[in-house]
Design a protein around this motif. Structure first.
Motif, short mmCIF file in Angstrom:
data_model
loop_
_atom_site.label_atom_id
_atom_site.label_comp_id
_atom_site.label_asym_id
_atom_site.label_seq_id
_atom_site.Cartn_x
_atom_site.Cartn_y
_atom_site.Cartn_z
N LEU A 1 3.33 -0.08 -14.77
CA LEU A 1 2.49 -0.95 -14.12
C LEU A 1 2.19 -0.65 -12.66
CD1 LEU A 1 4.59 -4.08 -15.19
CD2 LEU A 1 2.27 -3.58 -15.99
N GLY A 2 2.95 0.01 -12.03
CA GLY A 2 2.36 0.07 -10.57
C GLY A 2 3.56 -0.19 -9.55
N ALA B 1 0.81 -1.16 0.04
CA ALA B 1 0.14 0.10 0.12
C ALA B 1 0.81 1.22 0.01
CB ALA B 1 -0.80 0.04 1.18
N TRP B 2 2.04 1.18 0.89
CA TRP B 2 2.81 2.35 0.98
C TRP B 2 3.37 2.48 -0.56
CZ3 TRP B 2 5.82 0.50 5.73
CH2 TRP B 2 5.10 0.41 6.70
N ALA B 3 3.79 1.38 -1.27
CA ALA B 3 4.41 1.63 -2.77
C ALA B 3 3.58 2.11 -3.51
CB ALA B 3 4.76 0.11 -3.03
N ARG B 4 2.21 1.65 -3.58
CA ARG B 4 1.15 1.98 -4.30
C ARG B 4 0.83 3.77 -4.23
NH1 ARG B 4 -0.91 -0.72 -8.50
NH2 ARG B 4 -1.17 -2.29 -7.09
N ALA B 5 1.15 4.02 -2.94
CA ALA B 5 0.76 5.43 -2.77
C ALA B 5 2.07 6.41 -3.24
CB ALA B 5 0.67 5.67 -1.16
N ALA B 6 3.21 5.72 -3.14
CA ALA B 6 4.29 6.42 -3.59
C ALA B 6 4.41 6.54 -5.01
CB ALA B 6 5.66 5.72 -3.12
N CYS B 7 3.78 5.77 -5.80
CA CYS B 7 3.69 5.74 -7.22
C CYS B 7 3.13 7.06 -7.66
CB CYS B 7 3.08 4.85 -7.80
SG CYS B 7 3.76 3.01 -7.82
N GLY B 8 1.95 7.43 -7.15
CA GLY B 8 1.47 8.52 -7.53
C GLY B 8 2.14 9.87 -7.75
N ASN C 1 7.56 3.02 -11.81
CA ASN C 1 7.17 1.96 -10.81
C ASN C 1 7.61 1.91 -9.47
OD1 ASN C 1 5.38 0.24 -12.87
ND2 ASN C 1 7.41 0.38 -13.96
N ALA C 2 7.04 1.39 -8.39
CA ALA C 2 7.58 1.16 -7.16
C ALA C 2 8.20 -0.36 -7.22
CB ALA C 2 6.60 1.37 -5.89
N GLY D 1 -3.63 -8.08 -6.58
CA GLY D 1 -4.40 -6.86 -6.33
C GLY D 1 -3.56 -5.69 -5.83
N SER D 2 -2.59 -6.21 -4.93
CA SER D 2 -1.84 -5.29 -4.32
C SER D 2 -0.37 -5.27 -4.97
CB SER D 2 -1.48 -5.47 -2.75
OG SER D 2 -2.69 -5.67 -2.09
N VAL D 3 0.02 -6.18 -5.40
CA VAL D 3 1.04 -6.14 -6.37
C VAL D 3 0.94 -6.51 -7.84
CG1 VAL D 3 3.68 -7.41 -6.47
CG2 VAL D 3 2.49 -6.91 -4.22
N ASP D 4 1.42 -5.72 -8.84
CA ASP D 4 0.74 -5.85 -10.04
C ASP D 4 1.63 -7.00 -10.81
OD1 ASP D 4 -1.10 -3.72 -10.46
OD2 ASP D 4 0.43 -2.40 -9.74
N VAL D 5 2.82 -7.15 -10.56
CA VAL D 5 3.64 -8.13 -11.40
C VAL D 5 4.76 -8.78 -10.54
CG1 VAL D 5 4.97 -6.55 -12.42
CG2 VAL D 5 4.87 -8.80 -13.32
#
Lengths: 439, 439
Positions: free
Chosen positions: B129-130, B24-31, B155-156, B209-213
């Protein structure tokens, strides 16, 4: 969906062996297709279209059996509608095959190409994936669509159409196989596995290395099961909890037109809008949008802000239904019906936050006249399709000029959004030298 | 490889929660990274390179600890070689980051774009990718390579480097995070999970869903485990049972040069040739190839036909080793060493049949002067790279001009062959209208 497809069970050895044999036959059949040029593939597509027309009575008779059985077993009207074929629908399938013949061949397209510093000539070229598996539900049109797209893109297909359409699919597969054979190709380019029942799907999902990709098309349960259980790489299709955000600067009439179209043009499809987000400063547009939806007979699930903008009963028109209060659950619902959740937001950021929380990554849209907001929405919303000032219904292979589609991918890997011919290919690096070695 | 990573076990709830938080932190950092333009990303890559240089002593000290521990626990020389960092290797990593900065940004590239018949402007645009997960083994260089490629492509990353390099990777991740933070980005763009041990990998594989690949890089067991168990989409890298086929018309000297280079230029890599196929009519070329390999000290596993063409002992030179009889098992072996299987075949078809049976789909090569045979080989062989008259060693991101690589994909979905920046992106369809609705 077929509830039978949800049962988990280990396939028996003879079913595993049947899938192994059929995928090996499919692989062998691909070779000839890979060598065939575009002309032979296009001629075959036209022959498939003719075969559908020539065998119309047999196909419709088989379909009538399925429909009869469906009625007797209490199949829902929505499912029956997807199951039924008639002369018009059959002609539509034939025309779709002819349209495919007219599209460019994705195989052989040079994606990248250049001379390397050592004069090796490098090309990255599109080639077929190989063996494509498809698992779907009670929609005989998918049998023809996927078989046609696979053939044009040089792939073999293994089809599992679900028990509700078993008679129809059996006849369709037989007609397609005969037509493929009459064109000098191996009929095993198109194979059904409905005869293997549920265990056939389980065995197909285990066929890593024999089947190159598995495409589930249908309801959420079917898709989630395949994503969870398959060892074969999957392209996830489907679910669309589609949002339409009306920004503060949205032109009033445009907002109403787009909202009405996005919600009511066809409610049962994944690109239909399900949640409306209204900026609290967009009162004129918000009132107009809610009036249009109410008049059309859409049941609105509203928050307090939206309730204040609902039209008077007299203004709603004869089709109007009484709005109900939205619950948390409504934000996650894909109604696929004449219903819509409505929420007011204080800012673009709040709208995007709601979308990030509830989006299924299919299609998200904004109506705005603010350039900076449009740019932020396009950049920051993470979905297969992001739309500014147009209906969400445009996320569609045909509308985007890709021809008929295999489905709409909501994953990020390999394919995203409408999947056409190109999405059933991979690439091959080809290097041609005259003796170069690495120093 | 880390045998510890093979053990199957359900991760404890706190490990699952840790992976959930970090992704989730990684996803937020991507923005923020998605909004940043190319310039800021390139400046950050240069800052990462400087940070590696500035922190060289600390990195090398941590590495010395890992190497010391490895020696004490009996780690093989080959593994130690992959583990060891020195000034030169560290400088190489810094230069690779600077090279990345000089490459074009894959994000924002318009893959397709046109006006639709209704004047909606349609674009398909590359986007990150994310959140990318990487699981690898005892190679600290992968930490820096993947972090750099991910950053450039927006990406993160969540990195699991294996216990053998844990000290080195911990310091590397810390250095990279601080440098990213100093550039105004969220340090959570780069996160390690070595502290979570084996269960961390299991939880990462469940994070659909949390990690894209998820990209596994390492030995066969690691890769197969991830392919088998991961619910997160995987890009399979790796194994190369690479064939070199010497056709009847192969120029003698070219055949010998290419065979020698493909086998001996670097034996431990996946694009090194492992099996040599000799057409029975290519006696002059076959004898020359076998002489060159024997002289270089390659242990040949030969069939009866190849045995007849082996050089006399006197001709083999001082490094020559005695050839041994090939067994069925040799056709499937990836030696990654100064050994090679050799088989004679009666035809191009027999060669291709052998390749189809034993290929891992990485790289396959032919040496020939026959145009029709070259074309058939290129069309009919199904591999990430097919090479005519050049060394198999060219299947490499750097050689193909893609910059440093995340790995070499041997699957067909999403990415095939060397994976560079573009392969860590997906696409987004962007539609811009002025009120269009669907009729």
């Amino acid at each position: 969906m077929d509830t039978e497809q949800n049962a988990q069970q280990q396939p028996a050895p003879d079913v595993v062996e049947a899938i192994r044999s059929r995928s090996a036959w499919a692989r062998a059949a691909c070779g000839e297709l890979a060598r065939a040029g575009r002309a032979r593939k296009d001629e075959t597509l036209l022959a498939l279209a003719s075969a559908l027309r020539a065998n119309g009575p047999a196909i419709l008779a088989a379909n009538a059996e399925d429909v009869e059985r469906g009625k007797a077993t209490g199949t829902t009207a929505a499912l029956l509608d997807r199951l039924i074929l008639d002369d018009d629908r059959l002609e539509g399938l034939a025309v779709a095959l002819e349209d495919l013949a007219a599209l460019p061949d994705p195989v052989g397209v040079v994606v990248r190409g250049r001379s390397l510093p050592n004069s090796v000539r490098m090309q990255q070229v599109r080639v077929p994936l190989g063996v494509v598996g498809a698992v779907y539900e009670a929609r005989p049109n998918v049998t023809v669509d996927i078989a046609g797209i696979a053939l044009k893109s040089g792939n073999a297909v293994i089809l599992r159409g679900g028990s509700a359409a078993e008679r129809t699919n059996t006849v369709l597969v037989q007609v397609l196989r005969e037509a493929v054979g009459a064109q000098g190709f191996d009929p095993n380019l198109i194979q059904g596995i409905d005869d293997l029942g549920r265990p056939g799907v389980a065995a197909l999902m285990e066929a890593h290395g024999s089947v190159d990709v598995l495409i589930p098309r249908g309801g959420r349960e079917l898709i989630q099961r395949v994503v969870r259980e398959s060892r074969v790489p999957v392209i996830e299709t489907g679910e669309g909890n589609v949002h339409l955000y009306i920004d503060a600067s949205a032109p009033v009439e445009m907002a109403a037109d787009i909202a009405l179209n996005a919600k009511t043009h066809r409610t049962s499809v994944c690109n239909a809008a399900e949640t409306l987000l209204l900026h609290q400063d967009a009162e004129a547009a918000g009132r107009e949008v809610l009036r249009a939806l109410t008049r059309a007979g859409v049941l609105l699930h509203v928050d307090a802000g939206a309730r204040a903008w609902l039209p008077d009963a007299a203004d709603g028109g004869p089709a109007a239904r009484t709005a109900v209060d939205a619950t948390e659950e409504d934000w996650g619902r894909e109604y696929l019906d004449m219903e819509m959740a409505v929420k007011t937001v204080g800012s673009l950021d709040e709208a995007m936050e709601h979308i990030r929380r509830w989006s299924t990554g299919h299609t998200e849209a904004i109506v705005t006249n603010d350039l900076a907001n449009a740019d932020r929405f396009v950049t920051e919303i993470d979905a297969a399709a992001v739309i500014v000032n147009a209906s969400t219904r445009f996320t569609d292979g045909g509308e985007l000029g890709l021809g008929s589609e295999v489905g709409i991918s909501t994953q990020k890997m390999h394919a995203r959004g409408p999947m056409g011919l190109e999405e059933l290919t991979t690439t091959k690096w080809i290097l041609r030298g005259d003796g170069q070695i690495r120093r």
